[in-house]
Write a protein that holds these residues in place. Structure first.
Motif, PDB file in Angstrom:
ATOM      1  N   GLU C  12      14.718  36.114  39.836  1.00 48.32           N
ATOM      2  CA  GLU C  12      13.413  35.496  39.840  1.00 48.32           C
ATOM      3  C   GLU C  12      12.549  35.455  38.806  1.00 48.32           C
ATOM      4  OE1 GLU C  12      11.697  34.470  43.854  1.00 48.32           O
ATOM      5  OE2 GLU C  12      13.526  34.467  44.695  1.00 48.32           O
ATOM      6  N   ASN C  13      12.224  34.689  38.211  1.00 45.13           N
ATOM      7  CA  ASN C  13      11.222  34.836  37.295  1.00 45.13           C
ATOM      8  C   ASN C  13      11.449  35.907  36.138  1.00 45.13           C
ATOM      9  OD1 ASN C  13       9.436  33.693  39.792  1.00 45.13           O
ATOM     10  ND2 ASN C  13       9.184  32.316  38.045  1.00 45.13           N
ATOM     11  N   ASN C  30      11.170  33.649  32.020  1.00 40.28           N
ATOM     12  CA  ASN C  30      11.002  32.808  33.374  1.00 40.28           C
ATOM     13  C   ASN C  30      12.299  32.672  33.933  1.00 40.28           C
ATOM     14  OD1 ASN C  30       9.005  32.242  35.652  1.00 40.28           O
ATOM     15  ND2 ASN C  30       7.744  32.864  33.708  1.00 40.28           N
ATOM     16  N   VAL C  67      12.509  45.198  26.953  1.00 40.90           N
ATOM     17  CA  VAL C  67      11.935  45.760  28.308  1.00 40.90           C
ATOM     18  C   VAL C  67      11.973  44.519  29.280  1.00 40.90           C
ATOM     19  CG1 VAL C  67       9.381  45.796  28.035  1.00 40.90           C
ATOM     20  CG2 VAL C  67      10.228  47.434  29.479  1.00 40.90           C
ATOM     21  N   VAL C  68      12.044  44.589  30.574  1.00 44.62           N
ATOM     22  CA  VAL C  68      11.821  43.663  31.490  1.00 44.62           C
ATOM     23  C   VAL C  68      10.331  43.725  31.767  1.00 44.62           C
ATOM     24  CG1 VAL C  68      12.348  42.763  33.866  1.00 44.62           C
ATOM     25  CG2 VAL C  68      14.204  43.660  32.513  1.00 44.62           C
ATOM     26  N   ALA C  69       9.740  42.560  31.360  1.00 44.79           N
ATOM     27  CA  ALA C  69       8.417  42.418  31.586  1.00 44.79           C
ATOM     28  C   ALA C  69       7.841  41.692  32.790  1.00 44.79           C
ATOM     29  CB  ALA C  69       7.721  41.334  30.664  1.00 44.79           C
ATOM     30  N   ALA C  70       8.559  41.021  33.612  1.00 43.81           N
ATOM     31  CA  ALA C  70       8.212  40.646  34.851  1.00 43.81           C
ATOM     32  C   ALA C  70       9.440  39.996  35.766  1.00 43.81           C
ATOM     33  CB  ALA C  70       7.413  39.570  34.484  1.00 43.81           C
ATOM     34  N   GLY C  71       9.164  39.809  36.848  1.00 41.03           N
ATOM     35  CA  GLY C  71      10.419  39.108  37.625  1.00 41.03           C
ATOM     36  C   GLY C  71      11.086  40.130  38.571  1.00 41.03           C
TER      37      GLY C  71
END
Lengths: 269, 306, 329
Positions: C12-13, C30, C67-71
């Motif tokens: 998700e996202n 996203n 890097v994974v920034a969000a989700g």
């Protein structure tokens, strides 16, 4: 070769006994013939066959050279690996600094520095000669330091390249622990050029050994060659140089065989 | 290696939320390792080299003494404002001798590298172009050079022809050319079959013309890199020979002989050996750093070939 | 792609950023999708659309400049982004597997095939040392490598590309993973071998219920082997849904162009229609729809703002387009 006071008659006698009055061609053929059987003539200084004098001293040089090689590998490879794994971090920067300073210090000067500090200033270690381990430490480090730097740089470059490979990614995908990935998968592939380099270093070390032996009065082959050149004892120089050249070739051959054993791809070609 | 800490920032779980890149993302990103440390080092190296070179070329601007001027009233003096590097057993100013020593070392090294490079390149291109017997002969000659460590070969040659500045340059060239020959030869070999060379030959260019006009310019960058890296090696070689008494002869100062001179005084006057040695190290350090920099910039393919 | 309790993976996202020489780009922007047990999701897009980065993000094997920034990435209910490196090591090779694109380079040349396959058993709990060899032979048989006992001692360079890919598969399925990510596994292989490999994967999937993410740019393969499809463009998913639905009635212009660009022998001899233009430069993305410069249906609204995502409730799919989504106007 004779002391300056020798008379003309003395010179003539020496010439005749050494066969120097024969035509040049004959002299040269005799020389080659003797070479073939390993007879390098007599050393006028030691009054012994030159080759036996050389062989007596070889052992000391070998001890020094191989200890230095060991130091080079034992210091250079781990630092190189750490530098590659933690690329561009402070660990890496320190490693690179070590390498660059190491490659700028000629072995003989490094030896002089160490004597000034450890022998003169601190009084911990003797300034020269042979005996026990304490006599070997400084010469070996002085000699090995330069090679350690080169080894470290090559290890770092080779490891860095290998760590980018797809099969390393695959190893991570398999969930293998980090140390297994570095030391088993990566290092095995990365060490191939390092091995060739290390074998070549043997030559560099032999060269450096001459000056280190001079600095520390280490009774090895290098020291012998030096004194023989000064004293114009050419038979020894010839014998020593020939021995070195032959062993060099032998070493290179062994390295090729070693390479084939480690890299299975070459074996089947 | 693997990506460790990441924030588990959860967003409203709707597919419809389109998120613009926020400042928070930028702070989370691993900071790009700055290369500034590397660049600073190169800059310092260039500055050091410039300093040493200018001192070597204009010694009178850096020291008011003469290298062989003895002052028996001021022997074995520690470094002071009068004598920045101190004096030796004959009262000679060490800084001045170091500068002249550097001058000679640089001169000899530059000549030797230039000659070795010229000879090695010429032979390498010849070998690659003509192949066959020419190639075999040249490569065998190179093997002769490779069969001995450089120092020992150099010692042998000096023993044979005697020591003087000219002889030293010749010896250093002979002990060094094959390294150039081998690398240039392999570069030229790969160039040999390239289209533009074949076209030149078809157009009727003579072998000499092809070699000079077409092949040579393309190996130039490799040559430059190789030469710059070689300087450091030759300087060490010359210093070693001089230290052993087989190189520069007194009264000419060389950094190597200066270090040798001071050996007997390590306990009482360490500066006689140590300070010229540090100058030597700085010189080599600067050359190596610049050589590496050039190599990284000009020729990535040479990066793994040592 | 209906939401269900049997979801193996819920992304998700997911947003992943990469620091490049020219700036920071959002390679995965996203991205959301779900994957249920035993099904195959096709992830389609051009090079640079973010497909591979998505896979690496799921595996948490991003290079050091990303890097994974969000989700969130929920695998069997747990968010992988909260796991420690050691926990991830335990999961990889055991519960999640991945096949790489180039079979020539994905195996270590200095170890035998037997050694390399055996490692997944050796370094994960649950197998006694003496059983390793048996298990390796079993799995080599499973992927249809002939004469496994002899091949055990062979080196990768002695295998063909297709065989090496089978070895890769063997390495991954040994511990019966729940999820297999296949990043263009057949792109580097001959056409006949491609189909063999995919059939093999399908068999294994039917036996074990393993879910597969199949990354590719070949829509024919998606049509044949995938249950659902997600189309990516410039880091975002522009359309997703069951393969049958999306291929029968593609809503996003990009999807339509992709499908019409496939040469078909059966149809009449239409001209091939390549998609004009180039994908956008990731450091300089427009604020509107990213496909707009190449889109035949582009309008002012497309330039002004990025299209909202319109979901299809029945299938769980959806599309992001101002012009074609039903109910978007």
């Amino acid at each position: 070769m004779l002391p300056p006071e020798a008379t003309a008659a003395d010179r003539e006698l020496l010439r005749r006994s050494m066969g120097l009055d024969q035509p040049l061609v004959v002299q040269y053929l005799r020389f080659l013939g003797d070479l073939a059987v390993g007879d390098f003539g007599l050393s006028y200084r030691f009054n012994q066959p030159a080759m036996s004098v050389v062989l007596e001293r070889v052992g000391h040089t070998l001890v020094l050279t191989f200890t230095a090689l060991g130091i080079a590998v034992l210091i250079g490879v781990p630092i190189g690996v750490m530098s590659a794994v933690y690329r561009d971090s402070w660990i890496d920067l320190t490693g690179k600094l070590f390498a660059i300073v190491g490659q700028s210090a000629p072995p003989f000067f490094f030896g002089v520095l160490m004597i000034a500090f450890f022998s003169v200033h601190l009084g911990w270690l003797p300034t020269g000669g042979t005996g026990g381990l304490q006599y070997l430490i400084m010469p070996a480090i002085a000699l090995g330091w330069y090679s350690a730097a080169g080894t470290m740089r090559l290890t770092r470059a080779s490891m860095s390249e290998v760590l980018e490979a797809e099969y390393i990614k695959m190893a991570k995908i398999k969930g293998l622990p980090q140390r297994v990935i570095i030391y088993k998968h990566a290092l095995r592939n990365a060490c191939l050029p390092v091995i060739t380099f290390t074998a070549l270093q043997l030559g560099v070390l032999l060269g450096g050994a001459v000056s280190v032996e001079a600095v520390f009065a280490w009774p090895g082959l290098g020291f012998l060659i030096l004194k023989s050149i000064e004293d114009l004892d050419y038979t020894i120089v010839q014998a020593a140089v020939t021995l070195i050249a032959l062993s060099f070739t032998a070493i290179n051959l062994l390295v090729d065989l070693l390479y084939a054993w480690i890299d299975p791809r070459i074996r089947y070609d | 290696m693997t990506n460790a800490g990441t924030p588990a920032k959860s967003r409203p779980a709707t597919d419809a939320a389109m998120v613009a890149q926020s400042a928070a993302v930028l702070t989370v990103l691993p900071r790009r390792r700055r290369q500034w440390a590397q660049s600073a080092l190169v800059f310092v190296a260039a500055a050091v080299l410039a300093l040493i070179l200018s001192a070597a070329m204009l010694p009178w601007a850096f020291s008011r003494y003469e290298p062989n001027a003895m002052d028996l009233m001021a022997t074995l003096q520690a470094p002071s404002l009068e004598h920045l590097f101190g004096t030796d057993a004959l009262g000679r100013d060490i800084l001045c001798r170091s500068i002249y020593g550097a001058q000679i070392s640089i001169f000899v090294a530059a000549c030797a590298v230039f000659l070795a490079g010229a000879v090695g390149t010429a032979l390498g291109i010849l070998a690659a172009y003509f192949r066959g017997a020419t190639d075999a002969i040249i490569m065998r000659l190179a093997d002769v050079q490779f069969s001995l460590p450089a120092v020992i070969l150099a010692m042998f040659l000096v023993g044979a022809i005697g020591a003087s500045i000219l002889n030293l340059i010749i010896v250093l060239t002979l002990a060094n050319w094959a390294r150039f020959a081998r690398v240039i030869r392999s570069e030229a070999l790969s160039l040999r079959t390239r289209d533009f060379v074949l076209l030149a030959e078809l157009a009727g260019a003579s072998p000499l013309r092809v070699m000079v006009r077409h092949i040579a310019p393309n190996i130039l960058s490799s040559l430059i890199v190789l030469a710059t890296l070689d300087v450091g090696v030759i300087v060490i070689l010359e210093a070693t020979l001089s230290f052993l008494g087989l190189g520069i002869r007194p009264p000419d100062p060389s950094l190597g002989t200066l270090i040798a001179d001071g050996r007997g005084y390590l306990a009482t006057a360490w500066w006689i050996s140590v300070l010229p040695g540090l100058v030597l190290m700085s010189l080599i350090l600067a050359c190596n750093t610049l050589g590496d920099y050039l190599r990284d910039r000009l020729s990535p393919t040479l990066a793994m070939k040592w | 792609m209906v939401t269900g309790v049997s979801d193996v993976l819920q992304v998700e996202n997911l947003t992943t950023c990469v620091a490049t020489r020219n700036g920071i780009i959002t390679a995965v922007d996203n991205v959301s999708f779900r994957l249920s047990r035993g099904s195959t999701l096709g992830l389609v897009g051009e090079s640079g659309s973010g497909k591979s980065m998505t896979c690496l993000s799921i595996q948490r094997l991003l290079p050091s400049n990303s890097v994974v920034a969000a989700g969130s990435i929920r695998f069997k209910g747990e968010d992988l982004l909260t796991k420690t490196p050691r926990q991830m090591e335990a999961i990889r090779g055991r519960e999640i597997g991945m096949i790489l694109q180039d079979p020539m380079t994905s195996l270590n040349p200095v170890f035998t095939v037997g050694q390399q396959v055996g490692e997944v058993f050796r370094y994960h709990k649950g197998t006694r040392p003496r059983d390793i060899r048996t298990k390796v032979l079993d799995v080599l048989k499973r992927v249809r490598i002939p004469a496994p006992a002899e091949r055990y001692h062979s080196y990768p360079h002695q295998f063909s590309g297709g065989m090496r890919q089978r070895v890769s598969i063997a390495i991954n399925i040994g511990n019966h993973p729940d999820l297999l990510i296949a990043d263009e596994p057949t792109t580097a292989l001959d056409v006949t071998v491609q189909l063999q490999i995919l059939h093999l994967l399908r068999e294994i999937q039917q036996e074990s219920g393993m879910a597969i993410i199949f990354v590719t740019h070949d829509l024919n393969l998606v049509a044949r082997f995938c249950d659902d499809v997600a189309v990516m463009y410039a880091g975002r998913i522009v359309e997703k849904g069951p393969v049958k639905t999306v291929f029968a009635d593609p809503k996003h212009p990009y999807t339509r162009d992709l499908l019409s660009a496939i040469p078909r022998i059966s149809k009449s001899r239409d001209r091939l229609r390549p998609i004009p233009g180039q994908p956008p430069v990731m450091t300089n993305l427009p604020k509107g729809c990213r496909f707009e410069p190449r889109c035949r249906l582009a309008s002012e609204r497309c330039r002004a703002a990025y299209p909202d995502w319109v979901e299809q409730k029945e299938t769980g799919g959806g599309v992001a387009c101002w012009e074609t989504a039903v109910g978007a106007k």
